[in-house]
Motif scaffolding. Structure first.
Motif, PDB file in Angstrom:
ATOM      1  N   VAL A 295       0.734  -1.083  -0.067  1.00 40.48           N
ATOM      2  CA  VAL A 295       0.146  -0.036   0.118  1.00 40.48           C
ATOM      3  C   VAL A 295       0.998   1.336   0.105  1.00 40.48           C
ATOM      4  CG1 VAL A 295      -1.858   1.332   1.291  1.00 40.48           C
ATOM      5  CG2 VAL A 295      -1.959  -1.198   1.126  1.00 40.48           C
ATOM      6  N   LEU A 296       1.955   1.199   0.969  1.00 43.40           N
ATOM      7  CA  LEU A 296       2.935   2.417   1.060  1.00 43.40           C
ATOM      8  C   LEU A 296       3.624   2.525  -0.269  1.00 43.40           C
ATOM      9  CD1 LEU A 296       4.314   1.647   4.348  1.00 43.40           C
ATOM     10  CD2 LEU A 296       2.654   3.367   3.802  1.00 43.40           C
ATOM     11  N   ALA A 297       3.983   1.594  -1.072  1.00 43.34           N
ATOM     12  CA  ALA A 297       4.784   1.639  -2.376  1.00 43.34           C
ATOM     13  C   ALA A 297       3.795   2.099  -3.482  1.00 43.34           C
ATOM     14  CB  ALA A 297       5.154   0.350  -2.688  1.00 43.34           C
ATOM     15  N   VAL A 298       2.410   1.986  -3.323  1.00 46.85           N
ATOM     16  CA  VAL A 298       1.568   2.423  -4.325  1.00 46.85           C
ATOM     17  C   VAL A 298       1.323   3.870  -4.143  1.00 46.85           C
ATOM     18  CG1 VAL A 298      -0.578   2.276  -5.595  1.00 46.85           C
ATOM     19  CG2 VAL A 298       0.828   0.125  -5.278  1.00 46.85           C
ATOM     20  N   ALA A 299       0.946   4.053  -2.906  1.00 43.70           N
ATOM     21  CA  ALA A 299       0.249   5.289  -2.376  1.00 43.70           C
ATOM     22  C   ALA A 299       1.376   6.263  -2.487  1.00 43.70           C
ATOM     23  CB  ALA A 299      -0.151   5.399  -0.978  1.00 43.70           C
ATOM     24  N   ARG A 300       2.656   6.032  -1.832  1.00 42.08           N
ATOM     25  CA  ARG A 300       3.650   7.276  -2.139  1.00 42.08           C
ATOM     26  C   ARG A 300       4.701   6.986  -2.887  1.00 42.08           C
ATOM     27  NH1 ARG A 300       3.614   7.496   4.812  1.00 42.08           N
ATOM     28  NH2 ARG A 300       2.112   8.979   4.945  1.00 42.08           N
TER      29      ARG A 300
END
Length: 512
Positions: A16-21
């Protein structure tokens, strides 16, 4: 750029962090496409049989008992999206919307929502084309999930609604899709409902907040150590044997961090054998691990809740492998709302105790021979006097934000949805509390640096040296007053960034 593969078993917080940020690319695994197709075949069978099923052949919410003719069921799904995209206010940050879209893909991919593979792929295409729907901040009650925010995302799949432009401006979705080579999709039975009936917005915000809080709680140990060092505090309250007899895990971690941060310091060594030195430091110094440690334990609980939600099917109704389609209450955001409220309380207190150390550093009666307000020439100069005012104002705001949103239910939909979670509001204000905590730690960082500089010629700890160097370009040496706002902004950037922590860890080893 990394790639996140969505499996029918789900994704990880790191995904999730890789895609969001990090703007990682997203792909649907072959097994995911198969799970989606299998689930959709069940819905198609229900359509052919003509059985009344909520959301497939009926209206929604208080209209659940209204039968919809087969020839109007696609229209029903499109009308649902248009009517539910009813948010108002400023747009949510890009990272929140990207997290929300990926999490909706994740929930669909678990194979219990009955949508065609092309629906999940359409969301993936938006992510990979860096097209971010304009999602207004107000609209979700956290049950049935984040209906309005997710509807604003789904509307873009239809070639309607708005998207965020490169500078944050609002653009019509249709031309942006065409420019990216993407075509609008036509929804089939149940697909509109499956796109909006989830906790993905509040979960996305919570996962982002967990990452931020983990870093900020470590930085709180750093800034506390700097303040304690500058005030000639003792490192003895942080000895491991004193925390082993009260075995809260977070407390032990924070105490160990602070104890290590205070070693190899001429400032600390200067008063170890001084009989006039205080027998006990003030609570804001001595009890730093008890407060920050309790916040760490709260974060561990919240992380557990978010991990469970990340493995959950959140939709209504759900399609079971045996062919049943059952209504559920899994869209209710209470677990996430409670967790977000709990973490906001903890983060607010980490900031509150930091402000108390700042006030002590600035007070000539309590700072152990530091000049008033940390200026060499008090009177003509005010030093950091008003920086503490700013911190006090932020602490007061965080106390207001720490009041729980999750106890504030309001009934909707003709009393069909008569208890809602307010989880979206809880997660949104948690992010504000954490942003405020960044500012509070920045003020403590600046005050700690000033105090350490005023202890010259004694040399500080490795952490103290790193902090002084990090702010040297904007803060300079203690002297006449300067325009303070840019210095405070630089301190905020230093707290938010991982660079200072990395520099300190190179000297003393990893901080937990």
């Amino acid at each position: 750029m990394s790639t996140v593969t969505v499996l029918p078993t789900g994704i990880s917080p790191a995904d999730v962090l890789a895609v969001a940020r990090g703007h990682a690319k997203v792909v649907l695994d072959t097994s995911t496409l198969e799970a989606l197709a299998t689930s959709r075949a069940i819905v198609d069978g229900i359509e052919r049989a003509g059985r009344p099923v909520y959301g497939v052949s009926t209206g929604f919410g208080a209209l659940a008992n209204t039968f919809v003719a087969p020839e109007r069921r696609a229209e029903l799904q499109h009308a649902l999206i248009r009517s539910h995209a009813a948010g108002v206010g400023a747009p949510m940050p890009r990272e929140v919307v990207r997290a929300m879209m990926l999490l909706r893909v994740r929930s669909l991919a678990l194979g219990h929502s009955g949508v065609r593979p092309l629906v999940a792929q359409a969301l993936v295409d938006l992510l990979n084309a860096d097209i971010t729907p304009w999602v207004p901040e107000h609209g979700s009650l956290g049950a049935s999930g984040d209906l309005a925010p997710l509807a604003h995302c789904a509307l873009v799949l239809l070639g309607e609604g708005w998207v965020l432009g490169p500078a944050g401006e609002r653009l019509d979705a249709g031309p942006v899709l065409r420019a990216a080579g993407l075509a609008p999709i036509e929804l089939a039975a149940k697909e509109g409902l499956a796109l909006i009936n989830g906790t993905d917005g509040m979960l996305g915000m919570l996962l982002l907040a967990i990452d931020d809080a983990a870093h900020l709680f470590t930085m709180a140990d750093v800034t506390a150590a700097l303040a304690i060092e500058a005030m000639l505090g003792s490192d003895r309250p942080f000895l491991p044997e004193l925390h082993a007899i009260r075995p809260h895990p977070g407390q032990a971690v924070s105490a160990a961090n602070i104890h290590r941060l205070l070693q190899s310091s001429e400032i600390m060594d200067s008063h170890r054998d001084d009989v006039a030195h205080a027998v006990q430091d003030a609570y804001s110094m001595r009890c730093a691990p008890q407060v920050a440690g309790a916040a760490r334990d709260t974060l561990a609980f919240v992380d557990t809740v978010a991990g469970r939600e990340l493995r959950s099917v959140v939709d209504n109704p759900v399609v079971l492998p045996d062919g049943r389609v059952e209504s559920t209450g899994n869209f209710h955001g209470a677990p996430l709302g409670f967790a977000a409220d709990f973490l906001a309380i903890a983060a607010a207190e980490v900031g509150a105790i930091a402000e108390r150390r700042v006030d002590r550093l600035l007070d000539v009666c309590r700072s152990r021979d530091l000049p008033a307000f940390l200026t060499p020439d008090p009177g003509v100069n005010s030093g950091l006097m008003i920086a503490q005012y700013t911190a006090a104002g932020i602490v007061a705001e965080n106390r207001r934000l720490a009041a729980p949103a999750s106890v504030d239910s309001l009934p909707t939909s003709g009393m069909q949805e008569d208890h809602v979670s307010m989880g979206w509001a809880a997660a949104k204000k948690l992010r504000t509390v954490l942003d405020n905590l960044t500012s509070l730690l920045a003020v403590e960082l600046l005050a700690g640096v000033r105090g350490i500089q005023l202890r010259a010629p004694l040399t500080p700890s490795p952490a103290g040296r790193a902090a002084v160097a990090a702010l040297a370009g904007v803060a300079g040496e203690p002297g006449p007053d300067i325009f303070l706002a840019p210095v405070m902004e630089a301190a905020r950037d230093t707290v938010r960034s991982r660079a200072l922590r990395a520099t300190i860890e190179q000297e003393i080893g990893p901080l937990a």
